[in-house]
Scaffold this motif. Sequence first.
Motif, PDB file in Angstrom:
ATOM      1  N   LEU A 445      -5.313 -36.237 -30.036  1.00 45.35           N
ATOM      2  CA  LEU A 445      -5.902 -37.748 -30.300  1.00 45.35           C
ATOM      3  C   LEU A 445      -4.793 -38.803 -30.229  1.00 45.35           C
ATOM      4  O   LEU A 445      -5.080 -39.981 -29.686  1.00 45.35           O
ATOM      5  CB  LEU A 445      -6.495 -37.851 -31.679  1.00 45.35           C
ATOM      6  N   ILE A 446      -3.545 -38.536 -30.647  1.00 45.25           N
ATOM      7  CA  ILE A 446      -2.369 -39.561 -30.503  1.00 45.25           C
ATOM      8  C   ILE A 446      -2.181 -39.582 -28.982  1.00 45.25           C
ATOM      9  O   ILE A 446      -2.118 -40.778 -28.667  1.00 45.25           O
ATOM     10  CB  ILE A 446      -1.265 -38.999 -31.266  1.00 45.25           C
ATOM     11  N   MET A 447      -2.170 -38.558 -28.055  1.00 44.27           N
ATOM     12  CA  MET A 447      -1.678 -38.884 -26.667  1.00 44.27           C
ATOM     13  C   MET A 447      -2.942 -39.382 -26.084  1.00 44.27           C
ATOM     14  O   MET A 447      -2.420 -40.331 -25.200  1.00 44.27           O
ATOM     15  CB  MET A 447      -1.271 -37.413 -26.227  1.00 44.27           C
ATOM     16  N   THR A 448      -4.085 -38.937 -26.322  1.00 40.69           N
ATOM     17  CA  THR A 448      -5.276 -39.806 -25.786  1.00 40.69           C
ATOM     18  C   THR A 448      -5.150 -41.586 -25.974  1.00 40.69           C
ATOM     19  O   THR A 448      -5.241 -42.247 -25.207  1.00 40.69           O
ATOM     20  CB  THR A 448      -6.345 -39.334 -26.271  1.00 40.69           C
ATOM     21  N   ARG A 449      -4.899 -41.992 -27.315  1.00 40.25           N
ATOM     22  CA  ARG A 449      -4.821 -43.396 -27.529  1.00 40.25           C
ATOM     23  C   ARG A 449      -3.566 -44.022 -26.902  1.00 40.25           C
ATOM     24  O   ARG A 449      -3.635 -45.047 -26.348  1.00 40.25           O
ATOM     25  CB  ARG A 449      -4.866 -43.358 -29.058  1.00 40.25           C
ATOM     26  N   LEU A 450      -2.495 -43.092 -26.962  1.00 41.44           N
ATOM     27  CA  LEU A 450      -1.221 -43.573 -26.269  1.00 41.44           C
ATOM     28  C   LEU A 450      -1.418 -43.992 -24.838  1.00 41.44           C
ATOM     29  O   LEU A 450      -1.184 -44.854 -24.349  1.00 41.44           O
ATOM     30  CB  LEU A 450       0.048 -42.765 -26.545  1.00 41.44           C
TER      31      LEU A 450
END
Length: 474
Positions: A445-450
């Motif tokens: 989720l962090i990498m997707t948003r980033l």
Amino acid sequence: MTAEQVSEQAAAWFDRGEFREVLARRVAMATESQRSDRQAQLRAYLHQEIAPSLVEMGFTLHWLENAEAAHCPFLVARRRENDALPTMLCYGHGDVVFGDDENWRSGLTPWQLSEEGDRWYGRGSADNKGQHSVNIAALQQIFHARGGHLGFNCTLLFEMGEEISSPGLAALCQQHGELLQADLFIASDGPRVNAERPTLFLGSRGCVNFQLSINARDNACHSGNWGGLLSNPATQLANAIASLVNQQGQLQVTALKAPSVSAAVRDILSDIIVAGNPGDPQTDITWGEAGLSQSERLYAANTLEVLSMVAGNPQRPMNAIPPTATAVCQLRFVVGTDWQNLVSHLQAHLVAHGFPQVEVTFLRGSPATRLDPTDPLVDWTLAIMAESSGKKPALLPNLGGSLPNDVFADILGLPTLWIPHSYPACGQHGVNEHMLKSIAREGLLIMTRLLWQLGEQGNAIVARHRAHRTPEAK
């Protein structure tokens, strides 16, 4: 579509078990780079697992041989959407350390992903197959959400020899700088500060392995006939090492000590609590550099460790004075250390302390790196991580361990941002290695948003980074 919506889609994909299925396939491949008979598996991992997922997103593949280690090839994959867009370079390694099959806990095997509670067990689950699989999955989520676009240019570099000190990686980056040209570097390896706290680190400590040896004579001599008349290399070497690092683990070689901890680094590390988590070893509060906190000792100090010592035959000791003694030692160091002159610094120190007979041999080493923590890219990344996770992320000026970050920071000249998807007690390089499902999901989720925000704000944040780097802007 919004960042929130694409994150929800990524979470649903993960919760359906699709990420686990991908990771299980990749763990099943015994890609041990330390074994010379694994060349087929090392190549198959890139061809069968990595390449298809990138081709589906329109990446162009460049297969590059490794002149320094033929069994450890490279793959560079590029997707160019528009020359006006920023380019991100990402990295991963598909090789793993020895499986050590016979020593895993009953019911576990390194080449089969096993699930117990929040843990996925398997060799490479944490280092590094699980971590780069998270990042590839995030790219796939963005690609599909944007209807076949990322919103930025992307290059991925995969190596298959990281666990044997990345032979050929520096040469590759020197020879193919144009192919690897980018505006920023984002990748995942190493651990978070703990399982609960998302972490961003900006580089890594450097590492030098060296050997100390004393060769007094050709043969062992009877300790009853010659004791008190002949020097004992083991005793001398033990004392020589004690002159380098004292009984509290404090480095005594002035020329190899770390620079003073800056106010900026001290402020960053004041927010970091190390150890004390389930599975962590009990730390020794009196060990390490005086006047520093535990986080400063780990991330801002230099440490000298004795990795092994041999004199005589430890398995079958004889009543004899050993003719030789050898120790392999290691210096972990931060930016600003004169590590390239380590041999001469050690020799001068040993001579000054009465040990001219000790030979110092350089074995291997890699530089320390650290992105300026005031770079706008840092706050931008931390803000997105906090928004995605609902937690205050930890910022580390550098990892306590070592990575081949120098090839990206120094050779390619890129700002480096590392977002790990593992934790310190993952069993990395040991038996029962595992990835936490909760970290994998949160990491996705962090990498997707980033990466979504990179597509939205990439040109603006890269422009701010460049302005920060120019002397006129400071």
